[in-house]
Design a protein around this motif. Structure first.
Motif, mmCIF file in Angstrom:
data_model
loop_
_atom_site.group_PDB
_atom_site.id
_atom_site.type_symbol
_atom_site.label_atom_id
_atom_site.label_comp_id
_atom_site.label_asym_id
_atom_site.label_seq_id
_atom_site.Cartn_x
_atom_site.Cartn_y
_atom_site.Cartn_z
ATOM 1 N N GLU A 467 0.943 -1.101 0.218
ATOM 2 C CA GLU A 467 0.465 -0.086 -0.313
ATOM 3 C C GLU A 467 1.514 1.311 0.301
ATOM 4 N N LYS A 468 0.097 2.458 -0.706
ATOM 5 C CA LYS A 468 1.209 3.888 -0.658
ATOM 6 C C LYS A 468 0.252 4.705 -0.586
ATOM 7 N N HIS A 469 0.507 6.023 0.539
ATOM 8 C CA HIS A 469 -0.349 6.992 0.881
ATOM 9 C C HIS A 469 0.060 8.350 0.195
ATOM 10 N N THR A 470 -0.068 9.164 -0.744
ATOM 11 C CA THR A 470 0.536 9.867 -0.734
ATOM 12 C C THR A 470 -0.591 11.379 -0.272
ATOM 13 N N GLN A 477 0.318 24.059 6.574
ATOM 14 C CA GLN A 477 -0.214 22.526 7.302
ATOM 15 C C GLN A 477 0.771 22.602 7.851
ATOM 16 N N LEU A 478 1.381 21.753 8.797
ATOM 17 C CA LEU A 478 2.096 21.773 9.907
ATOM 18 C C LEU A 478 2.180 20.474 10.334
ATOM 19 N N GLN A 479 1.680 19.060 10.146
ATOM 20 C CA GLN A 479 1.272 17.638 10.636
ATOM 21 C C GLN A 479 0.345 17.609 9.968
ATOM 22 N N HIS A 480 -0.280 15.603 9.914
ATOM 23 C CA HIS A 480 -0.684 15.151 9.592
ATOM 24 C C HIS A 480 -1.541 13.321 9.318
ATOM 25 N N THR A 481 -2.252 13.178 9.792
ATOM 26 C CA THR A 481 -2.719 11.689 10.370
ATOM 27 C C THR A 481 -2.468 10.524 9.423
ATOM 28 N N PHE A 482 -1.809 9.398 9.088
ATOM 29 C CA PHE A 482 -2.710 8.810 7.582
ATOM 30 C C PHE A 482 -3.301 7.768 8.541
ATOM 31 N N LEU A 483 -4.311 7.556 8.007
ATOM 32 C CA LEU A 483 -5.729 6.484 8.832
ATOM 33 C C LEU A 483 -4.987 5.436 7.810
ATOM 34 N N ASN A 484 -6.630 4.236 8.305
ATOM 35 C CA ASN A 484 -6.683 2.874 8.068
ATOM 36 C C ASN A 484 -5.609 2.819 7.890
#
Length: 560
Positions: A467-470, A477-484
């Motif tokens: 899998e790959k999330h981009t 923007q200063l932060q992010h949460t990759f889910l699932n």
């Protein structure tokens, strides 16, 4: 393969440059080698030759272009001959009739032109006119010059420090030698350069006159600023911030320049007199502290001549449910070297309830070396990009985007950029700050670009085996949460600059469902064992506490 070369030549000769030929008293030459008759080995060709006579310089100039198979450099000269013997080789005067022959000689080639007979009067080239300033106003300049009657003149002018000329149609002199012309629709308080050229009956245009400089007068600003506002609410009981914004007036409307803007505002209270607060500012975005209520605001541009018309706003500062959405995800990329320009792109926030529709965007840019001078562009509200042309190389610009609805504007966004590098920001300090079974949270920072490599965009990719999330990164923007994500899985967190890897950080998600259930089962067993201990470990009777035990342990016991 034989190459044909086209040689352009221009030769100017003065009366004093000509020499007598001893063997021919009808010929005057620039070089005594030309006194001899044309050698049989030489070539004679037709030259597309044009000659003119300049009276003030007492000179004749001839120009031509000739094809040649020779690579070597040639020496060009002119030969003047007459029907009658000449006593002096100062043969130039308007009434003289002369035959002109051009000669081009090199080491391997000798070419003579076909002789051309001319009456010098018919090839006179006028001297450059002398241009003078008669009068000037805020938007016009009156110029004059002298030319022969019946001639035609052309006038050109441009703003100083620019390269683009404007030129008038042909101006006929009629029977008057002194010409007067008024250049209109000029910018106030602006320096201009002008020059003139004239043509007489010979058909030759004079050289352009010397450039003349003139500066138009300054004028009062003729237009009021277009003012918008934005309310920034604070905690209860504290003053609001009323942000005012307006586009800087263009040179024509500003009377060439604006020294400052006068901002006056007061609270509007029925049957009461409030104090008017006045501020003089040079910026086009101004924050004002106000209380809740109704306010009257006036903005006026002024310069050394006076004040222009005012812009008036009546603003209610009570809390409003509907606002203009803010600008998000702004980025600037360079189109250099194809075009000297910058492309600005942005998005509009979609997470704001009851947002007002954006009618248009105002894009402002100003050079860091000239912060008081700004340029503006207006973009329709359906577009989210703009192109800034004619960007100066080596200059850094501050670019801002304002969303507008009627007289209100939303939170703008700004970014520094240059022609060589585009946006002058880069991603730094990418790290993981939180992990669970199905999510990975990452943070990063933005800093001023330190390298010289142009980057058109940054992104973060979380990549596993299957899998790959981009995620594309923006300066707001200063932060992010990759889910699932998949539990108990190894991932690679990669920072990309234009799809080129910069940083790779390994990260693993926590254990999944089954290991966690097993932990919960053992925890439940321990709790049950603690609470119901007597059932798992029943109490055992102690001999010490029995009657027999106490008697046996008594040292004073009596035996019967």
């Amino acid at each position: 393969m034989n190459h044909v070369w086209f040689l352009s030549s221009e030769v100017t000769v003065r009366n004093t440059d000509l020499k007598h030929c001893k063997n021919d008293n009808k010929v005057c030459v620039m070089n005594v080698r030309d006194c001899d008759p044309r050698p049989p080995s030489s070539l004679q060709k037709y030259f597309n030759m044009s000659c003119y006579y300049l009276i003030s310089q007492d000179s004749v100039t001839c120009e031509w272009t000739q094809d040649s198979n020779s690579h070597s450099e040639s020496d060009a000269s002119l030969i003047f001959s007459s029907q009658w013997a000449v006593r002096s080789c100062q043969v130039f005067n308007p009434a003289a009739f002369r035959t002109i022959t051009a000669r081009m000689k090199s080491d391997d080639l000798d070419i003579w032109s076909q002789p051309r007979s001319v009456l010098l009067y018919e090839i006179i080239k006028p001297d450059p006119p002398k241009l003078t300033v008669v009068n000037f106003t805020q938007n016009s300049v009156v110029l004059s010059w002298r030319s022969r009657s019946g001639g035609i003149c052309r006038l050109r002018y441009r703003v100083n420090n620019t390269q683009r000329w404007s030129q008038t149609p042909d101006l006929k002199s009629g029977n008057k030698q002194e010409q007067v012309y008024t250049i209109e629709d000029l910018l106030p308080f602006t320096s201009y350069i002008a020059a003139v050229t004239c043509r007489e009956k010979s058909g030759f245009w004079s050289d352009w006159s010397s450039n003349i400089n003139v500066t138009t007068l300054e004028s009062v600003p003729s237009k009021s600023p277009q003012v918008c506002y934005r309310l920034e609410y604070t905690d209860s009981g504290e003053p609001f911030l009323l942000h005012l914004m307006w586009k800087a007036l263009d040179l024509y409307d500003a009377g060439s320049r604006v020294l400052s803007y006068q901002v006056s505002y007061r609270s509007v209270i029925e049957r009461s007199t409030s104090v008017t607060i006045i501020k003089n500012v040079t910026e086009v975005v101004v924050p004002l502290e106000v209380e809740e209520g109704n306010w009257s605001v006036t903005v006026t541009a002024f310069n050394a001549v006076g004040y222009g018309p005012s812009a008036h706003l009546n603003i209610a500062t009570q809390r409003q449910k509907s606002r203009v959405p803010s600008v998000r995800n702004m980025w600037v990329s360079s189109t250099f070297p194809a075009v000297n320009g910058l492309r600005v792109e942005w998005k509009v926030a979609v997470d704001q309830p009851s947002a007002l529709p954006v009618s248009h965007f105002d894009v402002q840019w100003r050079a860091e070396t000239h912060p008081s001078t700004s340029c503006w562009s207006t973009v329709d509200g359906s577009n989210t990009s703009a192109f800034i042309p004619d960007v100066e190389p080596g200059e850094s610009y501050l670019i801002s985007v304002f969303p507008i609805y009627e007289q209100q504007f939303g939170s703008p966004q700004s970014l520094n950029a240059s022609l060589q590098q585009g946006a002058l920001m880069e991603v730094d300090q990418l790290k993981v700050f939180g992990v669970n079974k199905t999510a990975v949270s990452v943070v990063w920072a933005w800093q001023k670009k330190s390298g010289l490599i142009r980057v058109n965009g940054y992104s973060v990719m979380l990549q596993g085996d299957s899998e790959k999330h981009t995620l594309f990164l923006w300066p707001d923007q200063l932060q992010h949460t990759f889910l699932n994500l998949t539990p108990n899985t190894e991932y690679s967190l990669i920072l990309l600059a234009d799809d080129v890897s910069r940083i790779t950080i390994p990260v693993r998600t926590d254990f999944g469902k089954f290991p966690c259930l097993l932990c919960r089962f053992f925890t439940l067993i321990l709790i049950l064992m603690s609470r119901y201990k007597r059932y798992f470990f029943p109490p055992i009777s102690s001999p010490r506490n029995s009657t027999t035990g106490k008697w046996l342990m008594d040292s004073n016991r009596k035996v019967s």
